[in-house]
Every structure is written in C-alpha cells, then in structure tokens.
Design an enzyme around this catalytic site. Structure first.
Site, PDB file in Angstrom:
ATOM      1  N   TRP A   1     -14.970   3.856  -7.927  1.00 60.67           N
ATOM      2  CA  TRP A   1     -15.466   2.394  -7.400  1.00 60.67           C
ATOM      3  C   TRP A   1     -14.114   2.021  -6.550  1.00 60.67           C
ATOM      4  O   TRP A   1     -13.186   1.661  -6.760  1.00 60.67           O
ATOM      5  CB  TRP A   1     -15.685   1.672  -8.531  1.00 60.67           C
ATOM      6  N   ASP A   2     -14.287   1.917  -5.461  1.00 64.77           N
ATOM      7  CA  ASP A   2     -13.060   1.480  -4.364  1.00 64.77           C
ATOM      8  C   ASP A   2     -13.040   0.139  -4.090  1.00 64.77           C
ATOM      9  O   ASP A   2     -14.360  -0.570  -4.042  1.00 64.77           O
ATOM     10  CB  ASP A   2     -13.057   2.484  -3.058  1.00 64.77           C
ATOM     11  N   MET A   3     -11.959  -0.479  -3.408  1.00 65.10           N
ATOM     12  CA  MET A   3     -12.130  -1.796  -2.792  1.00 65.10           C
ATOM     13  C   MET A   3     -10.992  -2.005  -1.780  1.00 65.10           C
ATOM     14  O   MET A   3      -9.879  -1.816  -2.168  1.00 65.10           O
ATOM     15  CB  MET A   3     -12.076  -2.755  -3.846  1.00 65.10           C
ATOM     16  N   ASN A   4     -11.437  -1.936  -0.510  1.00 64.33           N
ATOM     17  CA  ASN A   4     -10.163  -1.656   0.289  1.00 64.33           C
ATOM     18  C   ASN A   4      -9.906  -2.893   1.204  1.00 64.33           C
ATOM     19  O   ASN A   4      -9.214  -2.662   2.342  1.00 64.33           O
ATOM     20  CB  ASN A   4     -10.671  -0.659   1.437  1.00 64.33           C
TER      21      ASN A   4
ATOM     22  N   ASP B   1      -2.399   5.720  -2.964  1.00 61.23           N
ATOM     23  CA  ASP B   1      -2.783   6.408  -2.070  1.00 61.23           C
ATOM     24  C   ASP B   1      -1.510   7.564  -1.895  1.00 61.23           C
ATOM     25  O   ASP B   1      -1.694   8.369  -0.935  1.00 61.23           O
ATOM     26  CB  ASP B   1      -3.353   5.741  -0.758  1.00 61.23           C
TER      27      ASP B   1
ATOM     28  N   TRP C   1       0.963  -1.268   0.180  1.00 58.57           N
ATOM     29  CA  TRP C   1      -0.080   0.068  -0.057  1.00 58.57           C
ATOM     30  C   TRP C   1       0.972   1.263   0.082  1.00 58.57           C
ATOM     31  O   TRP C   1       2.036   1.392   0.820  1.00 58.57           O
ATOM     32  CB  TRP C   1      -1.053  -0.028   1.289  1.00 58.57           C
TER      33      TRP C   1
ATOM     34  N   ASP D   1     -15.949  11.960  -1.436  1.00 60.02           N
ATOM     35  CA  ASP D   1     -15.129  10.706  -1.400  1.00 60.02           C
ATOM     36  C   ASP D   1     -15.875  10.054  -0.146  1.00 60.02           C
ATOM     37  O   ASP D   1     -17.187  10.369   0.325  1.00 60.02           O
ATOM     38  CB  ASP D   1     -13.614  10.873  -0.855  1.00 60.02           C
ATOM     39  N   ASP D   2     -15.190   8.832   0.668  1.00 58.39           N
ATOM     40  CA  ASP D   2     -15.854   8.214   1.675  1.00 58.39           C
ATOM     41  C   ASP D   2     -16.621   8.953   2.732  1.00 58.39           C
ATOM     42  O   ASP D   2     -15.954   9.978   3.272  1.00 58.39           O
ATOM     43  CB  ASP D   2     -14.425   7.230   2.188  1.00 58.39           C
TER      44      ASP D   2
ATOM     45  N   ARG E   1      -9.397  -3.219   7.995  1.00 57.34           N
ATOM     46  CA  ARG E   1     -10.156  -1.848   7.885  1.00 57.34           C
ATOM     47  C   ARG E   1     -11.561  -2.201   8.865  1.00 57.34           C
ATOM     48  O   ARG E   1     -12.472  -1.572   8.058  1.00 57.34           O
ATOM     49  CB  ARG E   1     -10.193  -1.478   6.560  1.00 57.34           C
TER      50      ARG E   1
END
Ligand code: DGJ
Length: 744
Positions: free
Chosen positions: A475-478, A546, A197, A364-365, A441
C-alpha cells in the site's frame, strides 16, 4: 505496576526497570515528579519545589503565575500563566482561551484501553495496567482524562488524553497533544531523525540549547523529512550505558515533538498532533481523543531504549499474524522493469525466482488503467489487459503454478487528473475552490475524508483482491497533502481535515485486514515516508526506503532500528550500479544488509550471472537459517559508519542468548592501519560461545571459542575485507551448558 499513595497524593508507575511519579499538587494540578531508574515509593514531592527565589517574592507559591510558570506539569494548558509550551488549548463559545485542569478523581484499570478508530497498544489484562486521572476545568465544564498504560514486560509508558465537553456550548480544541513532562536539564543531548526521499531517518545528535527545538510534520503524513521521535540523553550516554529518554508517536500524520529549555534550565518535552492547521470543533457532549505517545526510559544507553521500543511494538502493537513468523522471500518487479512489463515478463521473473528459492512475486506500479508512466490512471483500479494479457486471475494462477505466491501494489489514496475517475468525480480530489492545486508526481490526493470517495477506493482494492489468489499488498502513498479543501466538511470544521484524513487511512486499512485476514500487508510511502508505529498496527512490515544501495541503507536502517524492530523493515537486494546513487557494491554485502530486514529482491533476476544466481541461492539459505534471530531477537548497534568513518556493525541476539548474528560492513578500507576489534554486548557473560565466520574460508578464519564476557569486553578481531564495501557475517552459538564457567 501502578500505585496511589493517599497520604502523599503520589501515583507511582513502575515498569520492570523504570519509575514514573505524578503528584496531585496542593492546588489540584497534576504535576510531574520523577521519571528515571526504578526507585522506591518515597514521597518525592519535594522534587517539584526547586525554585529558591520567585519573581518578586521569596514566597513562590503565593501567587498563581509564579507557581504555574515553573511547576513541573503532566499536561500543561494554555492561557492561565504557564508560559511554556502547552499540551492543550481550547477556545470557548466566547473565544476565550484559558484552560486549567484540576484533579477530580482517578481509577486504575487492568489491561489497556482501545481508542475507537486509532491504533493503540494492547496487552493481556494480567500483564498491563492503565491509570486514568480525570481532571476538570469547572469554568469551561470540560473534563480531561489523562491515560497512562504500563506493561509488566517492557520499559514503556503509553500516554494519551481524552477531552470531554460536558458544557452545553460548542468549544474549539486548538491543540491537543498526547504527552508532556517536565524535568531538569542535566546537560542532556538530544537525538532526532532527519532526511528526504531516499535518505530517510538519518540520526542527528546535538546538545540541547535554550528555547524550543524539535521536529514536526505538516505534510499530512509522517514524512521523509522529520520523524515523530526524539530522545534526550546524558551527554556521556553511549550505545550501552547512560540515561536515555525516548518518545515516539503512534500516529501517521502531522506531528510535533519538542524540547523546550527555559529560564530555570528546566526541560519540557511535548509530543502530539501538530497544532498548526488543527482546530477541532467539539459540540456539547462530544469527546476528542488524542493518539497515543510512547515514553521509554533506559539507563543502559541507546540499545536499552531500542529494546524497549522493539519489545513494545512486537508484543503490544503489531497485530498481524505474520509478526513473529518468517516472511515469504519476495521479488518485486519495480527496479526490474518499472512500468515496462507484461504477463510474459512477470512469468519469466517468476520462473527464475523459483529456481533460486524465492517465494513470492510482487507486481508493482503499472498494472492498471493505462499507466505506462507515472502521470496517469491513479484511481482507475482496473487491470490493463494489454499488459496483463490473459487477465490477472490467469497471471496469478500461473505464478502459483510455478510455485510462488503473488502480491500486488496499490496507491489507494491518490487520484490522477488524467484518470476516468477524476473525469467523472473532479470534486474527489483535495483542493481549495478557485485555487490551482499543487501537483506532485502529476497526482492529486483523493479526498478520502469524503466517505463516498473513500468507499470507492476501498471497494476498488477489495474487488481486485477478490478476483485472484493475492496474498500480499504493498500500500503506497506518493505525495504529501497540500491545498486542503473538501466539500465534505463545513468551514468551521476544515481544521479537522488533516486528522480526519489519517483516521480515514486507518479505517481503510482496518477494513482491509478484517476482510482479508490472511493478507500480508506492507505499507510504503515513496519509500519510508510513513514508517511509523501507527502503520505498524496494520502492517507488520513497511518499505524502509526507495534507496536500496547497501551503503546508504546502513544509515537508514540504523536510524529506523532505533525504534522499530528489524522484523518490520522492508529491505531488498537490488542491482548495481544502484539506481539511487550509482554505487557498485558486492552482491554479498547487499544480501547481508537486506538480511537485517524483511528480505527480498528488487531486480531483474532473469539478467543475473550464474555467479549471482548462486549468491541468491546462498542468501535464501542464510535467511532461512538466521531470520528467526533477526526477527525475534534483541538488536544491538555496535559501530556506526557515520561516527567512525570506516565501518558499521550490529548484532541480533536471540532472547535466550543462545545465538547471535553479527553483521560487519566495511565501508571504506584504510591502508596500513590497526586491526579492527568489535565488542559484542548482550550475551550470557558466564557462558562459552562458538564464533564462526559464516561465508569465510574456514582455514583462514577458523571458529573460535570465547566466553560471553570476553566477547563483550575484549571483542573479536575482524579480518578486514579487501576493497571498499566488503562485509562479514558472524554466527555465534552457545556451547552446551557443561561449559558454564564457575565463579566468573
Ligand atoms: C514508491 C515506492 O517506494 C516504490 O517502491 C514503488 O512502488 C513506486 N512508488 C511505484 O510508483
């Protein structure tokens, strides 16, 4: 071009600058003959007979094992005496493992072929051809089609396989890679990409050793850690010279890419879905198709390899209507506010952004459920009106009124244990019954293989998008996939889970861009963990990392641009000290580095100084002037900080060679040291160019006129910036044709 010679039994595939030859061996095996610089149509079958002494006999083809263990193969199989890495492994109804593929027939199709549900390259019929070699294992009654697509306009060959169970029994496919080929080791090096990351896709070049070496993911996604790419190249290969073979995978899940060097100093290159945790049940009459692998050859070094990948992806993979267009310059509120924002704050950002020339606000989030930190609410895709007071429609209308477009963040594949959706559907999270699932997370992965959960997630996103004028989605994926378990698959199909998960992501994204054809989609995965060609099929841009620090970005963007066009790299200017590394770099350098991507901002613009506002305005202007060259031109790596420890330099050159943009970033300044010269390849050698230092004092650094060959071989002098992390932007423009040099 694809030709078959009936006499020699050789298929000859040609791209503009490369040749690939395949032989139907005398026993019917599909054997690899040649891959490299373009050659004529000679019979090269002698290349497959290189071994002088067999195991116990000089008559090396007498017995099957001695043949199969060194015959160069196109799609090697398991269990019958080729002891190198296989591409295909099958167990039959009695659990026996042998597969042997023998030529049955072939056809050459105009154009490309689409695999249902899987991202595929495409091209006009007149510009590409596809060879399908059908092979058969008569004992299993299984057919395997080997596909090869070639293009008139780029040096890439796209490969995959289709496995058809023609028997009346169920079989299990334990391994189905997309491509393999064998060649001799010519003292090659190998390049792979590694990271974590905030440190994605750092380049690693090393000699090839005996045995197996390569990269894998078993994380359910492409991953930050390793990348579905490898290159093998001459030890002497440089950015602009030498033979380079690159392999990349159009896929977004578990992969393996390996080179195996064996006892004869032969190399086997393999790429495909990682066989670990893979087992596909193939019922009688069913077929399984692998995703596509891309092979690229360049005898013009690494830049040549990058050009082939970039051209293939821009012309034949990315579908978005945005792909060649300027993208809206966006500002994203993540690093500006994290979870701490409301309507008023977003409007404040929008107002100031408008003044500085920014074109889109991305929320954002943190806008949904009760998500004020990252340990809850994923899955509850309902606007939090305590934060978005007045509602989403009102916010978007106000942002539009200010003169900005509006974009929004989602993480549709996830579910928080602390969410209403989990409370009502605990069985929608991936987990093994009776085992506490690993948390990352504070979230679990939504079981999107279950059509009900998948449909719920998609409909939740679609409902929000229909509720307001939303023109962009991130489209996020964490988190990565672990603890694989689902009520939606029977026990003997659990080995299909990882692949079915990727197919489910593709299905959701296909629905999204079909239902919302004007939407600009940006994929993201905790930064750049799903930066891969599979996702580029759906979104023309992907968030690169990031880590927005300009210096860290040099290595990340360099590794990413090895295969992916700059038009696809999400890259933003953020504040200093940088949130990932605490480094302070000049605003100008942050801008120049971000200009080599999709460009935007990731900061609280309401807190910038007057000087910084004028720099934003200048950067917006630069983007408008030069982004066409960056998006649609050819990218050249010129110098790499990771190799020279001083500076980075790269160029974007328009396809017509009339314009170029050179970015130079000095990382560490060196006192009392020689001048820096950079050589600029790729321009028209016999034409004159005007070289302008874009933001520099023109009296100190006046424009110079130089010939293309001078720029390539002698280079230009760079006025070393004072201090660390300084940068220079250089614009190069061709002079009128009357300046053409005769006899040069
Ligand atoms: C990871 C992304 O890479 C960031 O840009 C941001 O969207 C966060 N997720 C939000 O949770």
């Amino acid at each position: 071009m694809i030709k078959f010679n009936e006499q020699t039994k050789i298929f000859h595939l040609q791209t503009p600058n490369s040749s690939y030859q395949i032989l139907i061996s005398h026993k019917g095996h599909i054997s690899h003959v040649y891959y490299g610089t373009k050659i004529g149509a000679d019979d090269l079958s002698y290349l497959t007979r290189q071994m002088e002494y067999g195991f116990s006999s000089q008559e090396i083809f007498r017995e099957k094992l001695s043949l199969l263990d060194f015959l160069p193969m196109e799609y090697p199989t398991d269990g019958i005496g080729d002891f190198r890495e296989s591409a295909l492994a099958i167990s039959d109804a009695t659990n026996h493992n042998g597969v042997e593929l023998i030529y049955k027939n072939h056809k050459i199709i105009e154009g490309t072929v689409q695999i249902p549900g899987i991202p595929c390259v495409f091209a006009e019929k007149s510009k590409s051809k596809t060879l399908v070699i059908t092979t058969e294992d008569a004992v299993l009654n299984v057919e395997v089609d080997l596909y090869y697509s070639v293009f008139d306009d780029c040096d890439a060959i796209v490969r995959w396989a289709k496995i058809k169970n023609n028997s009346n029994q169920t079989i299990f496919v334990n391994k189905a890679l997309s491509a393999a080929f064998d060649m001799d080791d010519n003292n090659f090096d190998m390049i792979t990409l590694h990271g974590s990351w905030a440190r994605e896709r750092h380049l690693d070049r090393r000699p090839i050793h005996m045995g197996k070496q390569g990269v894998v993911s078993k994380r359910g996604e492409t991953s930050h850690q390793e990348h579905p790419f490898l290159a093998i190249l001459d030890k002497t290969a440089t950015e602009n010279a030498g033979n380079v073979y690159g392999v990349n995978f159009i896929y977004s899940g578990n992969f393996v890419a390996e080179v195996q060097k064996n006892q004869f100093d032969s190399l086997r290159v393999t790429m495909g879905i990682n066989p670990e945790n893979f087992r596909w049940k193939l019922n009688a009459g069913d077929a399984f198709e692998t995703p596509q692998a891309v092979l690229v050859f360049s005898d013009k070094g690494l830049n040549g390899m990058s050009h082939a990948f970039h051209d293939l992806y821009r012309e034949h993979l990315i579908r978005s209507p945005f792909k060649a267009k300027p993208r809206p310059i966006l500002i994203n509120n993540w690093e500006a506010t994290y979870f701490n924002f409301n309507t008023e704050k977003l409007l404040e950002i929008a107002r100031q952004s408008k003044k500085d020339g920014i074109e889109m606000l991305v929320m954002d989030d943190g806008w949904f459920g009760k998500r004020n930190n990252d340990d809850c609410s994923l899955g509850d895709w309902v606007v939090n009106e305590e934060k978005i007071n007045g509602g989403l429609k009102n916010l978007v209308e106000q942002v539009n009124k200010i003169g900005l477009k509006f974009g929004i963040w989602f993480e549709p594949e996830m579910i928080s244990p602390d969410s209403d959706v989990f409370r009502s559907h605990p069985d929608w999270a991936i987990q093994i019954p009776g085992r506490e699932p690993g948390m990352s997370r504070q979230q679990l992965v939504l079981d999107i293989v279950n059509p009900e959960a998948r449909n719920f997630a998609y409909e939740s996103v679609a409902k929000i998008l229909k509720s307001a004028n939303i023109e962009y989605v991130k489209w996020d994926m964490n988190r990565q996939l672990s603890d694989i378990g689902t009520p939606s698959l029977p026990a003997d199909q659990l080995g299909e889970y990882f692949h079915r998960y990727v197919l489910a992501v593709y299905e959701m994204q296909e629905r999204l861009i079909t239902d919302f054809p004007n939407l600009l989609l940006e994929n993201c995965s905790g930064g750049g963990a799903r930066f891969d060609p599979g996702m580029l099929y759906y979104s023309p841009q992907i968030w690169c990392s990031d880590d927005t620090d300009a210096i860290e970005r040099l290595s990340i963007q360099e590794g990413t641009a090895l295969m992916y066009p700059l038009s696809s790299m999400g890259s933003h200017v953020s504040v200093c000290p940088n949130h990932a590394v605490g480094r302070v770099t000049p605003f100008k350098t942050r801008g120049y580095v971000a200009l080599s991507g999709t460009f935007g901002y990731e900061l609280d613009i309401t807190k910038l100084s007057d000087e910084e506002h004028s720099q934003v305005q200048r950067q917006v202007q630069l983007y408008k002037e030069y982004s066409d060259i960056v998006r649609n031109g050819d990218y050249y790596r010129i110098a790499s900080y990771s190799q020279n420890n001083q500076f980075d330099c790269w160029a974007s050159i328009s396809k017509d060679k009339k314009q170029a943009l050179i970015t130079f970033v000095q990382v560490l300044n060196h006192p009392n040291y020689k001048s820096i010269f950079v050589k600029i390849p790729g321009l028209a050698q016999d034409k004159k160019y005007k070289v302008t230092y874009v933001d520099e004092d023109q009296t100190q650094n006046p424009p110079v006129i130089l010939q293309g060959s001078t720029l390539q071989n002698a280079g230009i002098k760079i006025a070393r910036p004072w201090g660390d992390f300084g940068s220079i932007l250089i614009y190069i423009e061709i002079l009128n044709s009357e300046f053409r040099i005769q006899n040069s």
